[in-house]
Design a protein around this motif. Structure first.
Motif, mmCIF file in Angstrom:
data_model
loop_
_atom_site.group_PDB
_atom_site.id
_atom_site.type_symbol
_atom_site.label_atom_id
_atom_site.label_comp_id
_atom_site.label_asym_id
_atom_site.label_seq_id
_atom_site.Cartn_x
_atom_site.Cartn_y
_atom_site.Cartn_z
ATOM 1 N N HIS A 156 -22.543 -10.461 -46.378
ATOM 2 C CA HIS A 156 -22.229 -9.522 -45.295
ATOM 3 C C HIS A 156 -23.498 -9.075 -44.561
ATOM 4 C CE1 HIS A 156 -23.037 -7.113 -48.844
ATOM 5 N NE2 HIS A 156 -23.210 -6.052 -48.076
ATOM 6 N N VAL A 204 -15.423 -14.066 -38.043
ATOM 7 C CA VAL A 204 -15.074 -13.339 -39.261
ATOM 8 C C VAL A 204 -13.685 -12.746 -39.023
ATOM 9 C CG1 VAL A 204 -15.642 -11.364 -40.739
ATOM 10 C CG2 VAL A 204 -17.483 -12.790 -39.822
ATOM 11 N N HIS A 247 -19.646 -18.400 -49.756
ATOM 12 C CA HIS A 247 -20.817 -17.642 -49.325
ATOM 13 C C HIS A 247 -22.059 -18.152 -50.060
ATOM 14 C CE1 HIS A 247 -18.640 -14.983 -46.849
ATOM 15 N NE2 HIS A 247 -18.103 -14.244 -47.786
ATOM 16 N N LEU A 270 -24.674 -12.131 -42.442
ATOM 17 C CA LEU A 270 -23.824 -12.265 -41.249
ATOM 18 C C LEU A 270 -24.144 -11.190 -40.217
ATOM 19 C CD1 LEU A 270 -20.377 -13.043 -42.920
ATOM 20 C CD2 LEU A 270 -21.547 -14.510 -41.270
ATOM 21 N N ALA A 271 -24.555 -10.019 -40.687
ATOM 22 C CA ALA A 271 -24.851 -8.910 -39.773
ATOM 23 C C ALA A 271 -26.202 -9.087 -39.098
ATOM 24 C CB ALA A 271 -24.838 -7.593 -40.540
ATOM 25 N N VAL A 294 -19.490 -6.073 -42.490
ATOM 26 C CA VAL A 294 -20.495 -6.705 -41.613
ATOM 27 C C VAL A 294 -20.791 -5.773 -40.430
ATOM 28 C CG1 VAL A 294 -20.902 -8.626 -40.014
ATOM 29 C CG2 VAL A 294 -19.891 -9.078 -42.244
#
Ligand code: C5P
Length: 401
Positions: A74, A37, A68, A77-78, A109
């Motif tokens: 976000h 990222v 996305h 991704l986290a 994120v």
């Protein structure tokens, strides 16, 4: 160790971003899935295409990208990574995460990551004056207090032409560091028993007076906590301190050096590693007066030698790994080396009491670590808990080598 791990590689806008290409390549070589990222500024320094090619995965740069798969990218991704590494970490991203600002994809994120599950590591890179500015120092301190990991940058030539602190740590060292973080997370001390001694001893003169020293116990308590978090069964034998014992640690409270000696000897046959941070009094009054000594004429107190616990352990070593601490005010390395030989130790952690930030009552320490083969490793100033993990990293790798 890194094989199969998902690493979120956050790249913020510093010239060291070029080093992150090498970092991504090394992580892929280790068998990691690397999800990059980038901030908008990072994309000015290096193309996302470089990382897409190296990692074989899409690279995300914006909160509102068409690629996305969901509106909550976000969060997705986290959720996925086993850990996140932000390298280079600029003053800006460090400041944002400290302040809770989430105004682009990377900061959002990182704010959404559950650090109880996935460690977040910053590898700062910036001009040395920026790095030493009160704001950056303070931000890093607060991040560490909140459980983020911040790697100390190296010293040397910086892109701005200055020489100083602020160089991003080299990719191979970062990979080694990530391995140790994963090892910690996976409980690399599971099945081992670690005995830690901590604090001062009190050598009684009469029922209310004693000879003591300035040891706070902070180093030993930090080591006990770190070892326990890594899965060890920890026995903490402590002189009197004002500290709360770490959770899950078996605490044995003692007062004098002789009490500590007996407590340590009893446990010794059943432990794998001994770390002696305690500042054990070398001498005690020969006589402890049974009643409080009254004010009057001068008295003389004869001091006699206490048992040297660590020396005794060294003499009776049966496979245990022995670590001594050496606090000195002069000839630090020579004295520490002598101690290693005299006491048959495997490692000595030496702190120079004359250096600011080192020693007894502080939260930080500045140490050299000495090994049996003569190698000496110098660590920068760091808090005692962070240092504890580095010491434990060294112990575990020496034991298994
Ligand atoms: O010789 P010195 O006291 O400086 O050595 C320091 C190391 O030896 C520390 O690890 C300390 O805990 C240990 N020690 C000990 N028994 C003593 C004195 C020191 O175990 N009587």
């Amino acid at each position: 160790m890194l094989e199969g791990k998902i690493v979120l590689l956050g790249i913020s806008g510093g010239i060291a971003a070029y080093k992150s290409a090498e970092l991504a390549r090394l992580l892929v070589k280790e068998g990691c899935t690397v999800q990059v990222v980038m901030t908008e500024a990072a994309c000015e320094f290096i193309s996302p295409l470089t990382f897409k090619t190296l990692t074989g995965r899409p690279v995300y740069c914006s909160l509102f990208e068409k690629s996305h798969s969901s509106a909550t990218a976000h969060i997705d991704l986290a959720r996925e990574p086993h850990l996140a590494l932000i390298a280079p970490a600029t003053a800006n991203i460090i400041g944002k995460i400290r302040a809770g600002i989430a105004d682009d994809l990377l900061s959002t994120v990182l704010m959404a990551m559950d650090r109880g599950r996935s460690p977040v590591i910053f590898s700062p890179s910036m001009n040395s004056t920026m790095f030493s500015s009160p704001a950056v120092r303070d931000n890093i301190k607060v991040l560490r207090q909140r459980g983020y990991l911040v790697v100390e940058p190296g010293e040397g030539f910086l892109a701005c032409g200055e020489v100083g602190e602020g160089r991003m740590v080299e990719p191979p060292q970062l990979v080694t560091y990530l391995k140790s973080i994963i090892a910690r997370e996976e409980g690399d001390y599971t099945g081992l028993t670690v005995l830690v001694t901590a604090g001062p001893t009190r050598e009684p003169l009469d029922p209310v007076r004693y000879f003591g020293n300035l040891s706070s116990g902070k180093m030993g308590y930090a080591l006990a906590r770190a070892a326990s978090e890594r899965g060890a069964r920890v026995i903490l034998i402590s002189g009197p301190t004002a500290l709360d014992p770490p959770e899950k640690v078996h605490l044995s409270l003692v007062s004098s050096a002789r009490e500590m000696y007996h407590a340590v000897m009893e446990e010794y046959p059943n432990v794998d590693i001994v770390i002696k941070t305690a500042a054990v009094a070398d001498y005690r009054p020969e006589e402890c007066f049974p009643e409080k000594v009254k004010k009057g004429k001068e008295i003389e107190v004869k001091l006699v030698r206490n048992p040297d616990i660590l020396k005794e352990l060294g003499l009776n070593k049966k496979g245990q790994f022995l670590v001594g601490f050496a606090a000195e005010t002069e000839d630090l390395l020579d004295n520490a080396n002598k101690k290693m030989k005299e006491k048959n130790l495997d490692m000595v952690v030496a702190n120079d009491l004359g250096v600011e930030g080192a020693g007894f009552a502080t939260d930080t320490n500045v140490v050299h670590v000495l090994y049996r083969d003569g190698f000496v490793e110098e660590f920068p100033i760091m808090d005692k808990y962070q240092l504890s993990h580095l010491i434990l990293d060294r112990i575990i790798s020496l034991r298994s080598s």
